[in-house]
Design an enzyme around this catalytic site. Structure first.
Site, PDB file in Angstrom:
ATOM      1  N   SER A   1       0.842  -1.198   0.000  1.00  0.00           N
ATOM      2  CA  SER A   1       0.000   0.000   0.000  1.00  0.00           C
ATOM      3  C   SER A   1       0.881   1.253   0.000  1.00  0.00           C
ATOM      4  CB  SER A   1      -0.973  -0.042   1.179  1.00  0.00           C
ATOM      5  OG  SER A   1      -1.959   0.947   1.066  1.00  0.00           O
TER       6      SER A   1
ATOM      7  N   HIS B   1      -4.252  -0.779  -4.373  1.00  0.00           N
ATOM      8  CA  HIS B   1      -5.688  -1.039  -4.145  1.00  0.00           C
ATOM      9  C   HIS B   1      -6.446  -0.741  -5.449  1.00  0.00           C
ATOM     10  CE1 HIS B   1      -5.020  -1.245   0.234  1.00  0.00           C
ATOM     11  NE2 HIS B   1      -4.321  -0.125   0.112  1.00  0.00           N
TER      12      HIS B   1
ATOM     13  N   GLU C   1      -5.291  -5.432  -4.991  1.00  0.00           N
ATOM     14  CA  GLU C   1      -5.103  -5.971  -3.651  1.00  0.00           C
ATOM     15  C   GLU C   1      -4.757  -7.453  -3.721  1.00  0.00           C
ATOM     16  OE1 GLU C   1      -8.636  -5.041  -1.470  1.00  0.00           O
ATOM     17  OE2 GLU C   1      -8.069  -2.930  -1.207  1.00  0.00           O
TER      18      GLU C   1
END
Length: 227
Positions: free
Chosen positions: A129, A170, A197
């Site tokens: 992330s 994401h 993800e």
């Protein structure tokens, strides 16, 4: 700076949805039972929780040693103790959170310099992330997904472990195609990489392999006649 050699494992977030397959790959890259993994949770609002979480997971996956490396300010980022941990690590893992926190705390520091040196020597580096976003030279930090345009995305300098790319994470789950297209329109010389993800790219040299359950979207504006 010396050219990055990696390996780099760049994760789109939510990597623990599968039974830790991506993180298991990182443990192997770092040396398995001989691994010494440093976990850096600078990006997180709750570093205690993230450090405990990843220490448990990496130890459970067979890593010989896992060290939480707490870096919350620039004094710590330039401390001999932090640098010494990086020098003895076989792998470094950056957690998610706010990527700007990583770059403002670590950018240009002793830890930053030592990390680049160790990666150039072949140390494994991973980030999920926010820890993935900061890998690029130009880092996406926000923007609108409603339209495509150079005013629809916000960027900042990253730590440039992987030059020449724009990384968004994401990707499918948060519908970030327009955001990445906007970033590539602003920097058409960069290759856009949108990582889903529970998905990662494993970079070795000038090639990458996709790991995990999702997809990686590649946007190349080189052949475009209009941006």
């Amino acid at each position: 700076r010396e050219e990055t050699t990696g390996p780099l494992l760049i994760i789109g977030g939510a990597e623990q949805a599968s039974p830790h397959a991506i993180l298991a790959a990182f443990v192997e890259l770092a040396g398995g039972p001989d691994a010494h993994i440093a976990v850096i949770a600078t990006a997180s609002n709750d570093p205690d929780c993230r450090e405990i979480e990843y220490q448990r997971v990496f130890s459970g996956l067979g890593a010989g040693r896992v060290t939480p490396l707490r870096i919350t300010d620039r004094d710590q980022a330039s401390s001999p103790e932090a640098a010494a941990t990086i020098l003895t690590a076989t792998g470094v893992f950056f957690t998610g959170g706010d990527q700007l926190r990583i770059t403002t705390v670590l950018g240009g520091s002793k830890v930053d310099s030592v990390l680049h040196r160790r990666v150039a020597e072949g140390m494994a580096l991973a980030g999920t992330s926010a820890g993935a976003a900061m890998m690029s030279g130009t880092m996406i930090i926000g923007g609108s997904d409603a339209a495509v345009g150079t005013n629809c995305v916000r960027t900042a300098p990253g730590l440039e472990f992987l030059p020449g790319v724009l990384i968004d994470m994401h990707f499918a789950a948060r519908g970030r195609l327009n955001r990445l297209l906007s970033a590539v329109a602003m920097y058409p010389h960069e290759l856009g990489l949108g990582i889903d993800e529970d998905t990662a790219i494993l970079v070795k040299g000038d090639r990458f392999e996709v790991l995990g359950r999702g997809s990686v979207t590649v946007i190349d504006a080189g052949p475009a006649t209009r941006i």
